[in-house]
Design a protein around this motif. Structure first.
Motif, mmCIF file in Angstrom:
data_model
loop_
_atom_site.group_PDB
_atom_site.id
_atom_site.type_symbol
_atom_site.label_atom_id
_atom_site.label_comp_id
_atom_site.label_asym_id
_atom_site.label_seq_id
_atom_site.Cartn_x
_atom_site.Cartn_y
_atom_site.Cartn_z
ATOM 1 N N MET A 147 30.736 -38.739 9.679
ATOM 2 C CA MET A 147 29.313 -38.681 9.385
ATOM 3 C C MET A 147 29.057 -38.119 7.984
ATOM 4 N N ILE A 148 29.674 -36.966 7.658
ATOM 5 C CA ILE A 148 29.446 -36.358 6.347
ATOM 6 C C ILE A 148 29.949 -37.265 5.230
ATOM 7 N N GLU A 149 31.030 -38.010 5.492
ATOM 8 C CA GLU A 149 31.567 -38.910 4.475
ATOM 9 C C GLU A 149 30.542 -39.972 4.094
ATOM 10 N N LYS A 150 29.831 -40.486 5.093
ATOM 11 C CA LYS A 150 28.812 -41.501 4.833
ATOM 12 C C LYS A 150 27.670 -40.915 3.998
ATOM 13 N N LEU A 199 27.843 -38.310 1.958
ATOM 14 C CA LEU A 199 28.342 -38.056 0.601
ATOM 15 C C LEU A 199 28.438 -39.353 -0.201
ATOM 16 N N GLU A 200 28.843 -40.425 0.451
ATOM 17 C CA GLU A 200 28.920 -41.717 -0.230
ATOM 18 C C GLU A 200 27.528 -42.192 -0.650
ATOM 19 N N GLY A 251 25.181 -40.209 -8.466
ATOM 20 C CA GLY A 251 26.412 -40.147 -9.240
ATOM 21 C C GLY A 251 27.333 -39.071 -8.699
ATOM 22 N N GLU A 252 28.447 -38.880 -9.355
ATOM 23 C CA GLU A 252 29.426 -37.885 -8.924
ATOM 24 C C GLU A 252 28.839 -36.484 -9.003
ATOM 25 N N PHE A 253 29.050 -35.684 -7.950
ATOM 26 C CA PHE A 253 28.479 -34.344 -7.875
ATOM 27 C C PHE A 253 28.933 -33.471 -9.042
#
Length: 78
Positions: free
Chosen positions: A1-4, A6-7, A14-16
């Motif tokens: 879930m968190i991966e989705k 973050l994506e 953009g990149e954090f």
């Protein structure tokens, strides 16, 4: 879930690490200028300004057409 999540955020902002670098650079510059000019902001003013700078960093680093970022800036400025 968190991966989705973050994506999705990465696609939008953009990149954090890049966004953090831009945000911290903006905040550091403004803080230095305020000190150099002897200006002190209230906690509310400082927080609103830092949130605006954070949103600007997201716009610079990510999708500049994402309307929500611009609306957030308007809200913090108000």
């Amino acid at each position: 879930m968190i991966e989705k999540t973050l994506e999705e955020r990465g696609n939008r902002y953009g990149e954090f690490a890049d966004c953090a670098r831009i945000s911290q650079t903006l905040k550091s510059y403004v803080a230095t200028e305020l000190r150099n000019q002897g200006k002190v902001l209230t906690n509310t003013q400082r927080e609103a300004m830092e949130m605006i700078l954070h949103k600007i960093a997201r716009i610079v680093n990510g999708d500049p057409n994402y309307d929500d970022s611009w609306r957030d800036i308007s809200g913090y400025a108000t």
